[in-house]
Structure formats: C-alpha cells, structure tokens
Enzyme design. Structure first.
Site, PDB file in Angstrom:
ATOM      1  N   THR A 159       0.857  -1.190   0.000  1.00 55.97           N
ATOM      2  CA  THR A 159       0.000   0.000   0.000  1.00 55.97           C
ATOM      3  C   THR A 159       0.891   1.238   0.000  1.00 55.97           C
ATOM      4  OG1 THR A 159      -1.672  -1.225   1.217  1.00 55.97           O
ATOM      5  CG2 THR A 159      -1.874   1.165   1.251  1.00 55.97           C
ATOM      6  N   GLU A 374      -3.755  -6.862   7.430  1.00 55.17           N
ATOM      7  CA  GLU A 374      -3.080  -6.795   8.743  1.00 55.17           C
ATOM      8  C   GLU A 374      -3.290  -8.082   9.533  1.00 55.17           C
ATOM      9  OE1 GLU A 374      -1.363  -3.931   9.656  1.00 55.17           O
ATOM     10  OE2 GLU A 374      -2.057  -2.728   7.970  1.00 55.17           O
TER      11      GLU A 374
END
Ligand SMILES: Cc1cc2nc3c(=O)[nH]c(=O)nc-3n(C[C@H](O)[C@H](O)[C@H](O)COP(=O)(O)OP(=O)(O)OC[C@H]3O[C@@H](n4cnc5c(N)ncnc54)[C@H](O)[C@@H]3O)c2cc1C
Length: 394
Positions: A159, A374
C-alpha cells in the site's frame, strides 16, 4: 460517541475538526474519487495541513504527539469519509512508529520531521506473492556486500508502494537461522517517490482491486537493489530482529483496521437510519416496519460493542503493555460486524443500495478488505486462542 471513555477537550476539538473536514470535503467528493480510482490529492494536502501525517510522532520531531486512543478515533472519523484516506496514513503511521521505537538517533532526527510534515510518505512491506499470513516464509534476500546490502526478491500488496519515499522492508539476511524469524531484518529503504523504474527496483502498475480505490497497492521487484548497511532499522548491528519489529508495527495496524471498520459501519448506519425514515412502503416509512427496526437495533448494538473493544485495545496499548490479544479481538469483531452492517444497510436501501447513487455499494466493496488485511481474521482467532491458553495454562 465515546462509549464511556472520557475524552479531553483537546481530543474532542481534534475529532470535531476531522469530522468537519470529512463532512465538508470528503463525503461530497468521495464517490468521484472512488469510482475513478483517483488519488485524492486535494484531500491529502488538507490532511497534511491538519498535521495528520505526524499524528503520533512526538512534538520534538514536529509531530502532534497524540496518544493511540486519539489516533484510533481520528482513523475512525477519516474512515467514515473513506477508508482509503486512512490507508494513505496507516502504513506511514506504522513506519513512523517503528522508527520512533527502534530507530537510531540519526534515523529519528533525519526522517521523523519530514514524515511528520507529510513531505515524505511511507510504506510497509512484508507480504510476498507466495507468503502473506506465513510471514516467516518470505524469500526476499539481502546480502552484505562492502558497506551495502544487495536486495533481491519480490514484494506484493504494498500500500502506497509508488508514492512512498520510505519503504520499511522485511528481508532475510540469514537464511540458515532457526527459527526462521531470527534471520530477518528491517531495512528503511529510501527511494524517489512516484518513479516506477529505479536502479534495482521496479514498481509495476498498481494492482486492480474490488474496493480500497484511490490508494495504490503495488508490487516491488528488487533486482540487485543496493541499500546501505546504515539503513537497517536501529543500525547495522540490528540484524535478525526485523520480524519482531514488524510484529510490533502490525499490532498498531490492527487497532487501525478496527477503527477503519467502525468508520465504515457508522456511515452505513447513519445512511440506513436516514433512508429508513424517508422511504415508504405499504403506506408508511419503512422505519415503522419492525423487521427494519430490528436490523437498525442490531447494527447499532454491534457498532457500540466494537467501539468498546477498540478503545479497550487502544487504552491497553497506550500503557505499553502487550496488547496483541486485545488488538486482535478488536480487529476481528469490528471487521466482521462492518461487513454485516454494510450488507444490512444495503438491504435497508433495497435496490438503491446496489446503485452508485448512494454510498452503500462502496462501503460494501470496502469492508471485506478489513477481514483480510493486517493479519486475516482466521489468524486473529489463532492468536487470541494462543494467548488465552498461555494465560490459563494448567
Ligand atoms: C488491498 C490490500 C492491501 C495490502 N497492503 C499491504 C501492505 O501495505 N503491506 C503488506 O506487507 N501487506 C499488505 N497486504 C497483504 C495482506 O496483509 C495479506 O493479504 C494478508 O496478510 C493475507 O495473506 P495472503 O493474501 O497471502 O493470504 P494467505 O496467507 O495465503 O491466506 C489465504 C487464506 O488462508 C487462511 N489461512 C492462512 N494460514 C492459516 C492458518 N494457519 N489457519 C487458518 N487459516 C489460515 C487465511 O486466513 C486466508 O483465509 C495487503 C493486502 C491487500 C488485499
């Protein structure tokens, strides 16, 4: 809503400022950015002016020096506007936390002030094409050659990979280490932002995604990329501790994901409450049909419970105590309910929920990422159970 946790006047002011920004600048424009998959430059400029890139960076380095609870509530407010805005700052936040916590004085003095201003943005890279949950299976190698390490390997799902000037990179420096994580090292890779073809580093075009638009997710291809030994987080002798440093970073990332999930769920509920009072069916507003009322009640209750878990995890992490179980619980619960609440909001909106005219279809596309990112929710459950068996060993 503060769910029983007292907020100071300063915290309330900050959150009000973010809510005003979201209501004024984000919500009227998010559909455009999302549907065009466009990076929201003007919104990011305002976020810089608000100091959001330095939210948790200490004041001595030019940041706002805010605590984790305030940070997580800021992320919730931003995500109520658009989760991609929190995606733009999340990896930056993790990187600044890692540098603040583990960096040398030189690394902190040189990098944190620029990071606090948002002059340089950061990415966080451990995932590879063949290894996500199983971080210890990564293959990217860094080999010492004179004063430099030479990096070879491929990273996936980075990201902010293109626009970042700093990439926190996890690489294997000792492939024979047992357990494998003891052979992993964190490098602070500094690169020119927005350039896809650098010496030894190629960044292919961004990956196409279901949601989480506007913020790029890229691969990073390292071929004999050189980075100085001094770029090791904490200094050249800090080899073999990268895995632990990354896990500390990701613990915070999980609090962030829970906050993002809450932002999505809150906007979905707000819209559902409004629409249910406007839309009529069978001679009365659908808000007067009890099955719609039940849905609204369930949505609000789930959100309240998720918020309490989030604040509990943030408060515990603030004390410096180990908080992986609490962060895992908050992440697991908040993200599962965000997906359910987004779908319930779609049902309440009927056909219009499926239309791009309303924000619900975006929330429905954005929510599932949070189940995966995550550390997937399957992994969260393994982690929570492991901690419970450790704490209650017979
Ligand atoms: C949009 C997006 C942005 C991302 N950004 C970043 C980033 O900035 N930096 C970064 O490093 N990574 C990033 N990621 C990667 C993300 O963290 C991984 O996708 C995630 O950790 C899951 O890994 P995986 O995709 O390889 O799935 P896998 O690990 O292959 O898992 C596949 C499935 O198997 C399940 N599974 C795996 N192991 C077990 C087990 N032991 N028990 C039970 N079930 C299991 C998983 O839960 C999942 O359901 C991003 C991903 C996406 C989609």
């Amino acid at each position: 809503m503060t769910a029983g946790y007292e907020l100071t006047a300063e915290q309330q002011d900050i959150l009000r400022t973010i809510r005003d920004f979201v209501d004024r600048d984000v919500l009227p424009n998010v559909s455009h950015y999302d549907h065009n998959d466009e990076f929201p430059t003007p919104l990011v400029e305002t976020m810089k002016e608000l100091g959001l890139f330095g939210t948790t960076i200490p004041e001595e380095y030019g940041g706002l020096g805010l605590d984790l609870m305030t940070y997580s509530l800021i992320v919730k407010e931003l995500s109520r506007g658009w989760i991609s805005l929190s995606g733009i700052i999340n990896t930056h936040f993790i990187a600044s936390f890692m540098i603040k916590t583990f960096g040398t004085a030189e690394q902190k003095d040189r990098l944190l002030p620029r990071m606090a201003r948002g002059d340089v943005r950061s990415a966080f890279s451990m995932t590879e094409p063949h290894a996500g949950s199983d971080v210890q299976a990564i293959r990217t190698r860094a080999v010492l050659d004179g004063d430099d390490y030479v990096v070879n390997g491929q990273k996936m799902w980075v990201t902010n990979g293109l626009r970042a000037g700093i990439v926190m990179l996890l690489a294997v420096t000792d492939p024979s280490a047992e357990p494998r994580h003891r052979g992993m090292t964190t490098f602070i890779v500094e690169k020119e932002p927005e350039v896809s073809d650098l010496p030894g580093l190629t960044i292919p075009p961004p990956l196409k995604k279901l949601g989480y638009k506007g913020v790029e997710s890229t691969e990073l291809v390292f071929e004999d990329f050189r980075t100085p030994a001094s770029s090791i987080l904490g200094g050249p002798d800090q080899t073999g501790v990268g895995f632990k440093q990354f896990m500390a970073g990701i613990e915070l990332g999980r609090v962030n994901i829970a906050a993002r999930a809450l932002g999505i769920a809150e906007l979905a509920l707000e819209n559902a409450i409004r629409y249910a009072q406007e839309r009529e069916a069978f001679g009365k507003p659908i808000s007067q049909h009890q099955l719609i009322q039940a849905k609204i009640a369930q949505m609000a209750t789930k959100i309240r419970a998720a918020e309490l878990l989030l604040l509990d995890a943030a408060a515990r992490k603030n004390t410096g105590e180990r908080a992986d179980m609490e962060a895992g619980m908050a992440k697991l619960f908040a993200t599962e309910i965000a997906e359910e609440v987004a779908l319930d909001a779609m049902r309440i909106h009927g056909g219009y929920g499926y239309s791009q005219e309303y924000p619900i279809e975006r929330l429905y596309r954005d929510a599932p990422l949070l189940l995966i990112g995550e550390g997937s929710n399957e992994i969260q459950q393994l982690l929570i159970a492991r901690r419970l068996f450790e704490r209650h060993k017979i």
